[in-house]
Design an enzyme around this catalytic site. Structure first.
Site, PDB file in Angstrom:
ATOM      1  N   ARG B 134      43.350  36.254  25.369  1.00 23.25           N
ATOM      2  CA  ARG B 134      42.516  37.151  24.559  1.00 23.25           C
ATOM      3  C   ARG B 134      41.909  38.181  25.489  1.00 23.25           C
ATOM      4  O   ARG B 134      41.257  37.828  26.476  1.00 23.25           O
ATOM      5  CB  ARG B 134      41.410  36.392  23.829  1.00 23.25           C
ATOM      6  CG  ARG B 134      40.817  37.195  22.651  1.00 23.25           C
ATOM      7  CD  ARG B 134      39.581  36.528  22.051  1.00 23.25           C
ATOM      8  NE  ARG B 134      38.501  36.544  23.010  1.00 23.25           N
ATOM      9  CZ  ARG B 134      37.738  35.495  23.308  1.00 23.25           C
ATOM     10  NH1 ARG B 134      37.931  34.337  22.722  1.00 23.25           N
ATOM     11  NH2 ARG B 134      36.787  35.603  24.193  1.00 23.25           N
ATOM     12  N   GLU B 154      36.600  41.553  29.497  1.00 20.00           N
ATOM     13  CA  GLU B 154      37.273  40.527  30.300  1.00 20.00           C
ATOM     14  C   GLU B 154      38.602  40.148  29.681  1.00 20.00           C
ATOM     15  O   GLU B 154      38.885  40.452  28.530  1.00 20.00           O
ATOM     16  CB  GLU B 154      36.391  39.290  30.493  1.00 20.00           C
ATOM     17  CG  GLU B 154      36.027  38.569  29.217  1.00 20.00           C
ATOM     18  CD  GLU B 154      35.149  37.339  29.496  1.00 20.00           C
ATOM     19  OE1 GLU B 154      34.759  37.103  30.654  1.00 20.00           O
ATOM     20  OE2 GLU B 154      34.860  36.614  28.523  1.00 20.00           O
ATOM     21  N   ASN B 156      40.933  36.763  29.125  1.00 22.84           N
ATOM     22  CA  ASN B 156      40.871  35.303  29.166  1.00 22.84           C
ATOM     23  C   ASN B 156      42.265  34.696  29.239  1.00 22.84           C
ATOM     24  O   ASN B 156      43.097  34.938  28.363  1.00 22.84           O
ATOM     25  CB  ASN B 156      40.197  34.783  27.896  1.00 22.84           C
ATOM     26  CG  ASN B 156      38.805  35.362  27.738  1.00 22.84           C
ATOM     27  OD1 ASN B 156      37.869  34.951  28.399  1.00 22.84           O
ATOM     28  ND2 ASN B 156      38.682  36.367  26.856  1.00 22.84           N
ATOM     29  N   SER B 161      39.332  31.137  22.823  1.00 22.68           N
ATOM     30  CA  SER B 161      38.942  30.452  21.590  1.00 22.68           C
ATOM     31  C   SER B 161      38.709  31.404  20.423  1.00 22.68           C
ATOM     32  O   SER B 161      38.863  32.612  20.535  1.00 22.68           O
ATOM     33  CB  SER B 161      37.693  29.614  21.853  1.00 22.68           C
ATOM     34  OG  SER B 161      36.678  30.438  22.327  1.00 22.68           O
ATOM     35  N   LYS B 343      37.556  37.029  37.472  1.00 24.32           N
ATOM     36  CA  LYS B 343      37.054  38.407  37.442  1.00 24.32           C
ATOM     37  C   LYS B 343      37.529  39.226  38.643  1.00 24.32           C
ATOM     38  O   LYS B 343      37.731  40.430  38.539  1.00 24.32           O
ATOM     39  CB  LYS B 343      35.523  38.415  37.452  1.00 24.32           C
ATOM     40  CG  LYS B 343      34.889  37.854  36.214  1.00 24.32           C
ATOM     41  CD  LYS B 343      34.824  38.861  35.113  1.00 24.32           C
ATOM     42  CE  LYS B 343      34.168  38.224  33.904  1.00 24.32           C
ATOM     43  NZ  LYS B 343      34.822  36.957  33.480  1.00 24.32           N
ATOM     44  N   LYS B 405      28.531  40.127  37.528  1.00 25.46           N
ATOM     45  CA  LYS B 405      29.221  39.003  36.885  1.00 25.46           C
ATOM     46  C   LYS B 405      29.782  38.046  37.923  1.00 25.46           C
ATOM     47  O   LYS B 405      30.276  38.495  38.956  1.00 25.46           O
ATOM     48  CB  LYS B 405      30.405  39.512  36.051  1.00 25.46           C
ATOM     49  CG  LYS B 405      30.032  40.329  34.854  1.00 25.46           C
ATOM     50  CD  LYS B 405      31.297  40.655  34.046  1.00 25.46           C
ATOM     51  CE  LYS B 405      30.926  41.233  32.692  1.00 25.46           C
ATOM     52  NZ  LYS B 405      32.095  41.285  31.802  1.00 25.46           N
ATOM     53  N   GLU B 409      36.313  33.315  35.934  1.00 26.36           N
ATOM     54  CA  GLU B 409      36.364  33.528  34.491  1.00 26.36           C
ATOM     55  C   GLU B 409      35.527  32.478  33.781  1.00 26.36           C
ATOM     56  O   GLU B 409      35.464  31.330  34.200  1.00 26.36           O
ATOM     57  CB  GLU B 409      37.801  33.411  33.997  1.00 26.36           C
ATOM     58  CG  GLU B 409      37.988  33.938  32.583  1.00 26.36           C
ATOM     59  CD  GLU B 409      39.057  33.157  31.835  1.00 26.36           C
ATOM     60  OE1 GLU B 409      39.530  33.667  30.834  1.00 26.36           O
ATOM     61  OE2 GLU B 409      39.376  32.033  32.260  1.00 26.36           O
ATOM     62  N   GLY B 410      34.867  32.881  32.715  1.00 30.74           N
ATOM     63  CA  GLY B 410      34.124  31.913  31.902  1.00 30.74           C
ATOM     64  C   GLY B 410      32.891  31.359  32.579  1.00 30.74           C
ATOM     65  O   GLY B 410      32.345  30.355  32.173  1.00 30.74           O
ATOM     66  N   ARG B 493      33.111  39.584  17.811  1.00 25.24           N
ATOM     67  CA  ARG B 493      31.890  38.821  18.033  1.00 25.24           C
ATOM     68  C   ARG B 493      30.732  39.773  18.158  1.00 25.24           C
ATOM     69  O   ARG B 493      30.829  40.785  18.862  1.00 25.24           O
ATOM     70  CB  ARG B 493      32.002  37.987  19.315  1.00 25.24           C
ATOM     71  CG  ARG B 493      32.433  36.561  19.011  1.00 25.24           C
ATOM     72  CD  ARG B 493      32.473  35.751  20.260  1.00 25.24           C
ATOM     73  NE  ARG B 493      33.227  36.440  21.289  1.00 25.24           N
ATOM     74  CZ  ARG B 493      33.397  35.949  22.516  1.00 25.24           C
ATOM     75  NH1 ARG B 493      32.849  34.802  22.853  1.00 25.24           N
ATOM     76  NH2 ARG B 493      34.103  36.615  23.408  1.00 25.24           N
TER      77      ARG B 493
END
Lengths: 517, 517
Positions: B134, B154, B156, B161, B343, B405, B409-410, B493
């Site tokens: 995504r 970003e 993913n 999800s 990232k 950041k 990732e995540g 979102r």
């Protein structure tokens, strides 16, 4: 009857097997709308102030076994039953005569009758009447016959529920029986679960929605001027926990039939609907509170409330019922049709002496069909002085074969077996006419199942299952002409045996499906 | 850019309008599986011991406005992005070089790298690799241009999800926009809501499931002897609240593609799967705990866990990850593909000086497409000594235009604007290499929406929306041959503005859908 097929069913579950089934069912239920709002006993109002939570409807882990002959017979008789109850509803004099005593002693029945009389006096604005029925049965085991016979438990003419959720349970059990695809292992190996057989098709949602659509379409054009767009109203209770059952019908009517549907709380009827006094056709005009500049004309009023005395909290609720009854909307059901569902009607039809009411109502039906219909009646009696019923009920030796039921439909609170004589003696004799004595049906004694309750508890044991068959009928009260008469869809409800004997705490009452044998 | 379309959107809701929308959405969510398990903050473990409850996923009452040009561009670039991340994953040397510093300081990245090295030493048993990606974007408002530009937030590469739930939100908003049929009045009148426009088609479930099916089918016949039936494993976290998002994919893979799928807790991997030591092909054999006499060969391992350090509670979890990595199952994703999502990769690709990595990876792609891809990169910098990034981050005047950041990732925990200089000074300089400085994207400042949270609270205000586009790719690490490359489906979102600034308590983060303009 050979009851042995029940003895080894369902298979035993080891902890891992039960864990898998429970987890899968719990998740499946929430994913697919097989849910209810939790009871305040499960989650307090304070923990859930906005009412966002839902939990699985109570369901059995396994489909229950059911005799194929009984299932087929129940389906075959449904349109005949539909027609019978339409014919009864058309005969106001007969209903009045049968109800006479009850009207005297039962406020609820009396108030319903008053609504009818008031509207009759003014003249009904709508002669079409819609029935969304469910006829409930049990297979009866008799020492006289090797095959079980089909016995009717009750016939529901108002707010016949669970059509929405029952088809989901059939889908759930079908999926478990066939998953994963190609290598089904959700259930432990058992001849009934590995035969490739799945529950019979369950079209309850389609059938009930088609009934509502038939009424909507038969209503004809708008009676308002200028003409208004039309809609169906679902009239519902406050704090309804079984709302997702209703929403399944709502969705089908909206999506498949493209008919606008609005849900209306019974307490809001008088706030949001009106009948223009200047219009002799009496259209029922609905103004959605969220869109005050729009008006709809309700073609059909579908009650999921007003079936029990507790639904009428004040005079205003009776006023609301009368308001809808006098409107041009097609009622599902009318007051008369609701009254036709009282237990006393079932009892009078089942009388084996005196007038043959069944044959009178069903004059055009062949004798064989009528005999099959009669075969589904359980022997039942009123408790009039000097009658057979009173004798059977007061004698402890005969009472054990009976259940005492309130005459009114949906009344609940049955009295069983040995409790009957004492109960009757504890109430005034004048009230005995409110009760019907019905011979107990003997369901398969070895039936067992396991249920997942809404609180997540898993309980197993001996059970009693009740099969409901759905039917819909649209007819004209003026002349009795039938415009639509269909059967379709079914409900299996399974209760722990102790529940039926009055116990509740440790038991369960679950939605279920069936495997035919 | 002309931001005025946002100023009057969404329309004001009076109490009756809000009540109608909230009730309808709340019920729709529970009926259609747009749900999550409630957080312990909403319902304590003691009140819900069996975990039966579900509540609506947080959703906006209205679809959000989104520039059509940005949506189309994001869709057009997805298969290019898929290809880019497959190409990066094929270049182990490049990843190692980029990650070198991070491997030194970050245990998580270091452990992932060790898994890769260990499997590499033994030799990978599977060269096919599956990505379910995504790519997340925001429209960027710039004083230089009247049109918003598309900027990537970003990319993913693991456990992307909300594909399951986001298509449900699009259905929900579409239904509200068109209901009741023929006379839509669910929303108050507003030009954007009465134009007949609905959210664009959202095929996220179909696309992601098709990606899993492509891998399953490419796996080929069983490598076990005797041959075993095949399955896909969804490897999941304990107490996953977002389980219904996963189950939407599960259902699609099972029903449409007829492929057996099992859910496996990451903590149970070593208990229920094995790789026969005698079989050099290393098939991954899964034995369902509820059917111990049955074995399946897993063709594909789909991770919805193992993306964050907290998913590895002990050495045993790393062992489990390594166990799956060395098996013949196709991983979604492999460790290398997960690392490509850090990232720092985004940052190195975005570098405007030095080697043109993008062109090297995408040698066969036309210059115009590469320019469009590059156009979606937000300017970003590492914090190496003497570099431009360090200078921009430490100066309070320039820091206000940036976000800091974690490179991984995540990782979460972004540091914003004026908080950056103090934050950096509060941690050891040696840790600065774990962070990336990224120029803040300027989303439409007047965007507003109203959200229904999972606890039932309704909150409105200024929002920031992030659009994700789903893509799937299946390729051969040995040579880079691409077997399947698709884009399809999206996620909107929407967060209350204060949430992005660090506040959480009074805010919301909701699933949303879009209306294009």
């Amino acid at each position: 009857m050979d009851d042995s097929i029940y003895s080894s069913y369902p298979p035993h579950l080891n902890p891992a097997q039960q864990e898998y089934l429970v987890t899968t069912i719990k998740d499946w239920a929430s994913q697919n709308g097989l849910v209810v709002r939790p009871s305040p006993a499960l989650i307090s109002q304070e923990s859930n102030p906005h009412g966002v939570l839902a939990t699985n409807a109570p369901v059995t882990l396994f489909p229950s076994l059911f005799p194929k002959s009984c299932f087929e017979e129940a389906k075959a008789l449904q349109t005949v039953y539909n027609q019978l109850y339409a014919a009864i509803t058309c005969n106001e004099e007969w209903i009045e005569k049968v109800m006479e005593d009850l009207i005297d002693v039962d406020d609820f029945v009396s108030n319903l009758w008053k609504v009818h009389l008031a509207v009759k006096k003014e003249g009904y604005a709508q002669t079409l009447s819609l029935g969304l029925y469910r006829s409930d049965y049990m297979p009866n085991i008799s020492s006289n016959s090797k095959d079980p016979s089909l016995k009717q438990v009750e016939f529901n003419t108002i707010a016949s529920s669970f059509g929405g959720l029952s088809s989901l349970v059939a889908s759930l059990h079908s999926e478990l029986l066939t998953s994963p695809p190609g290598h089904p292992i959700s259930y432990p190996p058992h001849p009934m679960l590995t035969s490739g057989q799945t529950p019979p098709e369950n079209t309850s949602v389609e059938t009930l929605a088609a009934g509502l659509a038939a009424a909507h379409n038969a209503y004809g054009g708008s009676k308002s001027s200028p003409a208004l767009p039309s809609c169906i109203l679902f009239v519902i209770q406050e704090n309804e926990r079984n709302i997702f059952d209703q929403l399944a019908l709502f969705k089908q009517v909206t999506k498949t039939h493209k008919i606008p549907v609005f849900r209306l709380l019974s307490s809001e009827i008088l706030n949001h609907t009106s009948i223009p006094s200047s219009n002799p056709s009496r259209p029922l005009v609905y103004t959605p509170p969220h869109s005050l500049s729009t008006q709809f004309e309700a073609t059909t009023v579908y009650y999921r409330c007003f079936y029990a005395p507790t639904d009428y909290k004040s005079e205003r609720d009776w006023e609301a019922r009368a308001h809808l009854e006098r409107s041009a909307a097609i009622k599902c059901p009318t007051v008369l049709n609701q009254l036709a569902g009282c237990k006393i009607v079932q009892q009078v039809l089942a009388e084996t002496t005196g007038t043959d009411h069944l044959s009178s109502f069903m004059a055009g039906t062949d004798a064989n069909t009528l005999a099959r219909l009669r075969e589904t009646f359980a022997p039942q009696f009123d408790l009039s002085a000097g009658g057979r019923g009173r004798e059977l009920a007061l004698n402890p030796e005969t009472a054990v074969n009976y259940v005492l039921k309130p005459q009114r439909e949906g009344g609940g609170n049955n009295i069983y077996k040995s409790a009957i004589p004492d109960f009757l003696r504890s109430i005034p004799e004048g009230d005995w006419k409110r009760w019907i004595l019905m011979e107990l049906i003997t369901p398969p004694p070895n039936a067992k199942n396991v249920a997942l309750r809404s609180d997540g508890e898993v309980l197993g044991g001996h059970v009693i299952g009740e099969l409901g068959i759905y039917g819909t009928i649209l007819w004209d009260q003026a002349g009795g002409n039938i415009l639509h008469n269909e059967q379709g869809g079914w409900l299996m409800r399974t209760k722990a045996k102790d529940v039926n004997e009055g116990g509740v705490a440790s038991g369960f009452s679950s939605l279920d499906s069936i495997l035919l044998f």
